[in-house]
Scaffold this motif. Structure first.
Motif, PDB file in Angstrom:
ATOM      1  N   ASP A 379      26.151  35.426  48.808  1.00 24.26           N
ATOM      2  CA  ASP A 379      25.517  34.376  48.119  1.00 24.26           C
ATOM      3  C   ASP A 379      25.281  34.756  46.801  1.00 24.26           C
ATOM      4  OD1 ASP A 379      24.238  31.764  47.844  1.00 24.26           O
ATOM      5  OD2 ASP A 379      22.520  32.892  47.737  1.00 24.26           O
ATOM      6  N   ALA A 380      24.755  36.073  46.646  1.00 25.17           N
ATOM      7  CA  ALA A 380      24.415  36.383  45.159  1.00 25.17           C
ATOM      8  C   ALA A 380      25.594  36.504  44.325  1.00 25.17           C
ATOM      9  CB  ALA A 380      23.379  37.733  45.357  1.00 25.17           C
ATOM     10  N   HIS A 381      26.601  36.959  44.857  1.00 26.40           N
ATOM     11  CA  HIS A 381      27.988  37.265  44.350  1.00 26.40           C
ATOM     12  C   HIS A 381      28.589  35.890  43.883  1.00 26.40           C
ATOM     13  CE1 HIS A 381      32.059  38.345  43.497  1.00 26.40           C
ATOM     14  NE2 HIS A 381      32.423  37.340  44.137  1.00 26.40           N
ATOM     15  N   ALA A 382      28.403  35.127  44.566  1.00 22.57           N
ATOM     16  CA  ALA A 382      28.819  33.604  44.347  1.00 22.57           C
ATOM     17  C   ALA A 382      27.928  32.927  43.189  1.00 22.57           C
ATOM     18  CB  ALA A 382      28.748  32.535  45.586  1.00 22.57           C
ATOM     19  N   ARG A 383      26.671  33.243  43.249  1.00 20.58           N
ATOM     20  CA  ARG A 383      25.702  32.503  42.177  1.00 20.58           C
ATOM     21  C   ARG A 383      26.107  33.151  40.974  1.00 20.58           C
ATOM     22  NH1 ARG A 383      19.904  33.111  45.229  1.00 20.58           N
ATOM     23  NH2 ARG A 383      19.120  32.019  43.386  1.00 20.58           N
ATOM     24  N   PHE A 384      26.039  34.390  40.776  1.00 18.57           N
ATOM     25  CA  PHE A 384      26.319  35.227  39.649  1.00 18.57           C
ATOM     26  C   PHE A 384      27.709  34.684  39.141  1.00 18.57           C
ATOM     27  CE2 PHE A 384      27.971  38.997  37.350  1.00 18.57           C
ATOM     28  CZ  PHE A 384      27.251  39.057  36.262  1.00 18.57           C
ATOM     29  N   ASN A 385      28.657  34.475  39.929  1.00 21.37           N
ATOM     30  CA  ASN A 385      29.925  33.875  39.322  1.00 21.37           C
ATOM     31  C   ASN A 385      29.819  32.424  38.375  1.00 21.37           C
ATOM     32  OD1 ASN A 385      32.399  35.657  39.728  1.00 21.37           O
ATOM     33  ND2 ASN A 385      31.216  36.198  41.381  1.00 21.37           N
ATOM     34  N   VAL A 386      28.645  31.715  39.168  1.00 18.78           N
ATOM     35  CA  VAL A 386      28.463  30.465  38.603  1.00 18.78           C
ATOM     36  C   VAL A 386      27.911  30.764  37.208  1.00 18.78           C
ATOM     37  CG1 VAL A 386      26.838  28.396  38.486  1.00 18.78           C
ATOM     38  CG2 VAL A 386      28.138  29.178  40.626  1.00 18.78           C
ATOM     39  N   LEU A 387      26.986  31.688  37.100  1.00 19.34           N
ATOM     40  CA  LEU A 387      26.429  32.023  35.594  1.00 19.34           C
ATOM     41  C   LEU A 387      27.670  32.620  34.693  1.00 19.34           C
ATOM     42  CD1 LEU A 387      23.185  34.016  36.686  1.00 19.34           C
ATOM     43  CD2 LEU A 387      23.382  31.746  35.688  1.00 19.34           C
ATOM     44  N   ILE A 388      28.425  33.347  35.208  1.00 18.18           N
ATOM     45  CA  ILE A 388      29.433  33.794  34.511  1.00 18.18           C
ATOM     46  C   ILE A 388      30.464  32.449  33.846  1.00 18.18           C
ATOM     47  CG2 ILE A 388      31.998  34.936  34.533  1.00 18.18           C
ATOM     48  CD1 ILE A 388      30.649  36.772  36.497  1.00 18.18           C
ATOM     49  N   GLU A 389      30.632  31.588  34.569  1.00 16.20           N
ATOM     50  CA  GLU A 389      31.494  30.569  34.198  1.00 16.20           C
ATOM     51  C   GLU A 389      30.354  29.643  33.284  1.00 16.20           C
ATOM     52  OE1 GLU A 389      34.526  27.680  33.584  1.00 16.20           O
ATOM     53  OE2 GLU A 389      34.398  29.648  34.519  1.00 16.20           O
ATOM     54  N   ARG A 390      29.228  29.439  33.497  1.00 21.75           N
ATOM     55  CA  ARG A 390      28.439  28.601  32.802  1.00 21.75           C
ATOM     56  C   ARG A 390      28.316  28.958  31.316  1.00 21.75           C
ATOM     57  NH1 ARG A 390      23.103  27.895  35.709  1.00 21.75           N
ATOM     58  NH2 ARG A 390      24.357  26.580  37.158  1.00 21.75           N
ATOM     59  N   HIS A 391      28.060  30.467  31.147  1.00 24.11           N
ATOM     60  CA  HIS A 391      27.602  30.988  30.094  1.00 24.11           C
ATOM     61  C   HIS A 391      28.947  31.698  29.350  1.00 24.11           C
ATOM     62  CE1 HIS A 391      23.349  30.116  30.378  1.00 24.11           C
ATOM     63  NE2 HIS A 391      23.510  30.382  31.715  1.00 24.11           N
ATOM     64  N   LYS A 392      30.062  31.749  30.033  1.00 21.06           N
ATOM     65  CA  LYS A 392      31.086  32.298  29.379  1.00 21.06           C
ATOM     66  C   LYS A 392      30.902  33.852  29.287  1.00 21.06           C
ATOM     67  CE  LYS A 392      32.771  28.484  29.621  1.00 21.06           C
ATOM     68  NZ  LYS A 392      33.837  27.980  30.725  1.00 21.06           N
ATOM     69  N   LEU A 393      30.388  34.382  30.263  1.00 24.66           N
ATOM     70  CA  LEU A 393      29.942  35.855  30.161  1.00 24.66           C
ATOM     71  C   LEU A 393      31.092  36.884  30.425  1.00 24.66           C
ATOM     72  CD1 LEU A 393      26.967  35.868  32.671  1.00 24.66           C
ATOM     73  CD2 LEU A 393      26.891  35.668  30.215  1.00 24.66           C
ATOM     74  N   PRO A 394      31.259  38.064  29.450  1.00 22.75           N
ATOM     75  CA  PRO A 394      32.224  39.168  29.689  1.00 22.75           C
ATOM     76  C   PRO A 394      31.989  39.574  31.132  1.00 22.75           C
ATOM     77  CG  PRO A 394      30.356  39.682  28.370  1.00 22.75           C
ATOM     78  CD  PRO A 394      29.986  38.425  28.544  1.00 22.75           C
ATOM     79  N   VAL A 395      33.213  39.666  31.861  1.00 21.54           N
ATOM     80  CA  VAL A 395      32.906  40.320  33.235  1.00 21.54           C
ATOM     81  C   VAL A 395      33.284  41.614  33.023  1.00 21.54           C
ATOM     82  CG1 VAL A 395      33.760  40.053  35.611  1.00 21.54           C
ATOM     83  CG2 VAL A 395      33.638  38.062  34.228  1.00 21.54           C
ATOM     84  N   PHE A 396      32.095  42.476  33.796  1.00 19.90           N
ATOM     85  CA  PHE A 396      32.458  44.124  33.982  1.00 19.90           C
ATOM     86  C   PHE A 396      32.660  44.210  35.477  1.00 19.90           C
ATOM     87  CE2 PHE A 396      30.539  48.365  34.924  1.00 19.90           C
ATOM     88  CZ  PHE A 396      31.408  49.136  34.308  1.00 19.90           C
ATOM     89  N   SER A 397      33.584  44.775  36.055  1.00 21.43           N
ATOM     90  CA  SER A 397      33.561  44.715  37.340  1.00 21.43           C
ATOM     91  C   SER A 397      34.156  46.299  37.608  1.00 21.43           C
ATOM     92  CB  SER A 397      34.754  44.074  38.160  1.00 21.43           C
ATOM     93  OG  SER A 397      34.464  43.967  39.472  1.00 21.43           O
ATOM     94  N   GLY A 398      33.011  46.976  37.618  1.00 20.77           N
ATOM     95  CA  GLY A 398      33.209  48.307  38.185  1.00 20.77           C
ATOM     96  C   GLY A 398      32.986  48.856  39.510  1.00 20.77           C
ATOM     97  N   VAL A 399      33.089  50.153  39.818  1.00 18.85           N
ATOM     98  CA  VAL A 399      33.234  50.470  41.252  1.00 18.85           C
ATOM     99  C   VAL A 399      31.866  50.226  42.172  1.00 18.85           C
ATOM    100  CG1 VAL A 399      34.723  52.252  40.596  1.00 18.85           C
ATOM    101  CG2 VAL A 399      32.510  52.991  40.425  1.00 18.85           C
ATOM    102  N   PHE A 400      30.874  49.813  41.377  1.00 18.77           N
ATOM    103  CA  PHE A 400      29.593  49.433  42.283  1.00 18.77           C
ATOM    104  C   PHE A 400      29.244  47.890  41.914  1.00 18.77           C
ATOM    105  CE2 PHE A 400      29.058  53.897  40.887  1.00 18.77           C
ATOM    106  CZ  PHE A 400      29.142  54.529  42.187  1.00 18.77           C
ATOM    107  N   SER A 401      29.937  47.167  41.295  1.00 19.64           N
ATOM    108  CA  SER A 401      29.742  46.003  40.588  1.00 19.64           C
ATOM    109  C   SER A 401      29.358  44.922  41.532  1.00 19.64           C
ATOM    110  CB  SER A 401      30.502  45.328  39.650  1.00 19.64           C
ATOM    111  OG  SER A 401      30.458  44.457  38.887  1.00 19.64           O
ATOM    112  N   LEU A 402      28.616  43.973  41.258  1.00 22.78           N
ATOM    113  CA  LEU A 402      28.429  42.596  41.945  1.00 22.78           C
ATOM    114  C   LEU A 402      29.393  41.824  41.728  1.00 22.78           C
ATOM    115  CD1 LEU A 402      26.678  40.782  43.766  1.00 22.78           C
ATOM    116  CD2 LEU A 402      25.466  39.875  41.652  1.00 22.78           C
ATOM    117  N   ALA A 403      30.041  41.681  40.522  1.00 25.26           N
ATOM    118  CA  ALA A 403      30.829  40.750  39.831  1.00 25.26           C
ATOM    119  C   ALA A 403      32.348  40.890  40.752  1.00 25.26           C
ATOM    120  CB  ALA A 403      31.222  40.970  38.598  1.00 25.26           C
TER     121      ALA A 403
END
Length: 403
Positions: A379-403
């Motif tokens: 759920d936290a992952h899904a909610r963060f992806n909503v923020l990514i889309e809403r604010h057009k955030l740069p996405v960093f998906s590292g080896v420990f990332s929530l994204a």
């Protein structure tokens, strides 16, 4: 994605030999599959909601949360002191490819057989293709790598001249490095010597950086002498620019006490970094809740509350530009609502958030509870992806990332 039908009874026998021998082999194979099926279901997990996520993402986040259990004897990794062994693996599917480092955990419901991650979810056993990643230059043992100068992925490099940190937060990933150094030696606290080693590395290799790396990180433990810390950061950045490096230089450090409440001094500090060549200022918030900050964060840094960071980030955005300030929040160390609200506040300031999934690196960190079940983590992952889309955030998906 593949579904394992553990009740299937495809004849594995070549057809050669007697019919009786083939029948016996078939019975033995079915018996083996039955034992494997029972074992897999013993570690089965129930999910109320996959939040419309790809199954690969469910497995990725699950393995970050719980680690992996090995179903093969072909994997080798060092076992040293209190360091928790881990392996780097890459999960892939149709239009999906992400890497994680997962700790070894014999109780994990996610199992790695060398070619796939396997888990039983809601009574169905599924497997995701994946492979162990061993990079001879970056991580020859397939584990998380450290060192004063190090490659940090395909197009990233780290200078880490302050090997230790004056704060030593309970959850810090560098606990891994400190334990190794305590056993094997090395890791000089002669920071002047370490700093000179970094300058020498640039002198020898800096002419290649522009071709090899998109990001150079100045990612070090913090020291209490903030004047010397600033001088070293600026000197490394200038030397890289003088060597012809034209891409991003990211700095990650604890906000020193001298600029916490002094806005004029803070802006001067940030401008000095920018003029030296730094393109992004990062400082880890990690935890939103004030009580948990005091519990897990050591020294002066633990006295900060989340609100203290907001004017600092606002100034960093003014100096470096939108999304050229960044921070990490730990997912799983506190209720997810705290983490999401923190990420939302950062996103509204045009700060690049990089939430990571809490994971232990040494055995004492196993005492820090992961307070989200897998449903809540998804759920936290899904909610963060909503923020990514809403604010057009740069996405960093590292080896420990929530994204």
């Amino acid at each position: 994605m593949f579904i394992i039908d553990l009740k299937a009874s495809t004849d594995p026998v070549s057809g050669e030999g007697s019919a009786a021998a083939s029948f016996v082999d078939q019975i033995d194979w079915e018996r083996t599959m039955s034992v494997q099926s029972k074992r897999l279901t013993r570690f089965g997990i129930a999910l109320e909601n996959r939040h419309n996520l790809r199954i690969e993402e469910v497995f990725r986040l699950g393995a970050l949360r719980d680690g992996v259990q090995l179903l093969t004897t072909e994997i080798r990794f060092p076992i040293l002191g209190q360091v928790i062994p881990r392996i780097e693996i890459e999960l892939f599917g149709e239009v999906f490819r992400k890497k994680i480092t997962a700790r070894m955990n014999s109780e994990s419901p996610f199992m790695f057989d060398g070619e796939a991650l396997i888990a039983t979810i809601n009574g169905v056993t599924e497997q995701i293709p994946c492979r162990q990643v061993i990079d001879p230059d970056r991580a020859p043992a397939g584990m998380y790598n450290f060192g004063i100068t190090r490659k940090n992925g395909a197009r990233s490099f780290v200078f880490d001249y302050h090997t230790y940190c004056c704060y030593s937060c309970d959850f810090c990933f560098k606990e891994n490095e400190w334990e190794v150094m305590a056993i094997q030696g090395g890791g000089s606290t002669d920071y002047r010597s370490n700093f000179q080693e970094c300058l020498s590395y640039i002198e020898r290799n800096g002419h290649n950086f522009n071709t090899l790396y998109d990001i150079v990180w100045l990612c070090t433990g913090s020291i209490k002498d903030d004047v010397t810390e600033l001088e070293r950061h600026a000197a490394i950045a200038r030397r890289l620019r003088e060597a012809g490096y034209a891409h991003d230089i990211y700095l990650s450090q604890v906000v020193p006490p001298s600029i916490r409440n002094d806005r004029v001094r803070r802006i001067e500090y940030l401008i000095q970094l920018r003029e030296a060549g730094v393109t992004r200022f990062n400082t880890g918030v990690e935890i939103v809740d004030a009580d948990l900050r005091r519990k897990y964060i050591r020294g002066f840094k633990g006295t900060y509350i989340f609100g203290d960071y907001l004017p600092i980030f606002a100034d960093a955005v003014d100096v470096f530009g939108p999304f050229h300030a960044g921070s990490c929040l730990l997912t799983g160390i506190e209720p997810s609502d705290n983490t999401i609200e923190g990420l939302k506040a950062l996103a509204e300031l045009s700060v690049a958030p990089a939430p990571t999934v809490l994971t232990p690196f040494v055995t004492k960190q196993l005492a820090i509870p992961f307070c989200l079940d897998l449903d809540e983590l998804l759920d936290a992952h899904a909610r963060f992806n909503v923020l990514i889309e809403r604010h057009k955030l740069p996405v960093f998906s590292g080896v420990f990332s929530l994204a």
